[in-house]
Write an enzyme that holds these catalytic residues in place. Sequence first.
Site, mmCIF file in Angstrom:
data_model
loop_
_atom_site.group_PDB
_atom_site.id
_atom_site.type_symbol
_atom_site.label_atom_id
_atom_site.label_comp_id
_atom_site.label_asym_id
_atom_site.label_seq_id
_atom_site.Cartn_x
_atom_site.Cartn_y
_atom_site.Cartn_z
ATOM 1 N N TYR A 53 -2.804 0.658 12.924
ATOM 2 C CA TYR A 53 -2.400 0.324 11.560
ATOM 3 C C TYR A 53 -1.780 -1.072 11.555
ATOM 4 C CZ TYR A 53 -3.050 5.231 10.202
ATOM 5 O OH TYR A 53 -3.583 6.469 9.936
ATOM 6 N N GLU A 54 -1.921 -1.763 10.409
ATOM 7 C CA GLU A 54 -1.489 -3.165 10.373
ATOM 8 C C GLU A 54 0.032 -3.326 10.490
ATOM 9 O OE1 GLU A 54 -3.379 -4.162 6.755
ATOM 10 O OE2 GLU A 54 -1.760 -3.458 5.501
ATOM 11 N N SER A 55 0.759 -2.219 10.384
ATOM 12 C CA SER A 55 2.201 -2.283 10.599
ATOM 13 C C SER A 55 2.533 -2.514 12.064
ATOM 14 C CB SER A 55 2.844 -0.986 10.123
ATOM 15 O OG SER A 55 2.192 0.119 10.722
ATOM 16 N N GLY A 56 1.533 -2.552 12.936
ATOM 17 C CA GLY A 56 1.785 -2.854 14.345
ATOM 18 C C GLY A 56 1.776 -1.629 15.242
ATOM 19 N N HIS B 104 -2.444 -10.933 4.990
ATOM 20 C CA HIS B 104 -1.346 -10.599 5.918
ATOM 21 C C HIS B 104 -1.342 -11.530 7.130
ATOM 22 C CE1 HIS B 104 0.020 -7.280 3.699
ATOM 23 N NE2 HIS B 104 -0.521 -6.275 4.355
#
Lengths: 251, 265
Positions: A53-56, B104
Amino acid sequence: MTDDSEYTSDEMMTVAASRALRDGAVCFVGIGLPSTAANLARRTHAENLVLIYESGTIGAKPDRLPLSIGDGVLADTAVSVVGVPEIFNYWLQPGRIDVGFLGAAQLDRFGNINTTVIGGDYRNPGVRLPGAGGAPEIAASCREVVVVVRQTARAFVDRVDFVTSFGFGSGPGEREKLGLTGAGPQLVITDLGVLRPDPRTCELVLVQLHPGVEVETVRERTGWDLKLADDLGRTEPPTDRELAVLRALKH
Amino acid sequence: MATIAPLAEAVAHVVRDGDTVAFEGFTHLIPFAAGHEVIRQGRRDLTLVRMTPDVLYDQLIGAGCARKLVFSWGGNPGVGSLHRFRDAVQHGWPNPLELEEHSHAGMANRYVAAASGLPFAVMRGYTGTDLPAQTANIKSVTCPFTGEVLTAVAALSLDAAVVHAQRADRQGNVQLWGITGVQKEAVLAATRSLVTVEEIVDELEPRPGAVVLPSWVIDYVAEAPGGAHPSYAHDYSVRDNDFYLAWDEISRDRDKFAQWLESVA
């Protein structure tokens, strides 16, 4: 097998999307429909699917569906948690990810995605959408892209109002000319069926209909003259197990 | 060395009218308490910066604090649109909102460039999209070694950065963990910074994967237990998903929003 009336078209879409993910693939997951489908895949046929996920969060194994891409359960279950610059620069950008799994507000015949503005002009839009998020680079850098989106005439347009994420531009050769290494959108899964780009023209064509769906319905909800694959197929309905796992995920 | 101060005093020192300010937090550790203090102090003409402006920015925009928004995804995660944000963009209410929008990856690299003291960052990004045409801060650059054309994004330097963390020690060293987002980069990209924390402790025990910001890069630390609510602080609280769902109804309606605003003031 389950009777057609026993599941919704959204459930069929999610199940079809989950089947597109092979076991062991590394998948960059958007929130919403893609996340639901990816988590279903991990619980059915693709136990070793790696969710990023792009949250890392790398290798997240949530035991319930996250509402956002940054829910705590993703960090708690991840193999590694890295910062946001790192997830994009080290992990996505060099082409390490097999599948980018995206949603769309508007999608066109060449697989370009719009999540920015609809109608009017950019400075004075008819509808202001959330914007790009991670999608432009996910669409560019993953080895391939799978799009999950409900099929409506409003969403499936001839040309998107704004290119937020690049598919095939206006046809063959454009990705190569721009130096994009990923293969782009290879699969579009909707609540009505499945589309793939024709390798020659890069135009999305209908390759599969979900059970009980007529070609006419798909055509009515497509804003271009939709072509059909020569060997147009039918999606297998969701199995009892797929439905049970999907419904359990949502509760 | 960071000054440890009450929240209102710290906010007054760090966030000023006309500032370019980021309240960062990638769905986790969002500095809601500090943002609400900015609303109470009546700050105006802010250029609000954040990758994922969600409910807090909807509140600041609806309260009339913002002139411009620099962002990459503006929505209520998992719920839908931000209605105050939309109302400002589509109808200029309560005042017009200028937008500068990125991806992003672009925003993250802009913070990295500013934190690194560089004028720009190099990346592969935005290729083929309509985004670069809408801002002067995305251009191309030719690699001096290979001749390859790449994307350059301008450094995103901030007047102020505000973030929330789990804890600080009495010297003002700050520790945060879980999803760490771009908080470190935002603080290092800013002239002034404020970190609100769940608690101030005698000693920071090491945590796996934690980011530690030394006291000497932070201006103010303020204790604000629960200060990330309805977002969360990993190992202290859980995300209040019900509030995010409820916000949709509050923010849809100007009157309901006005009532909410009174409850903050």
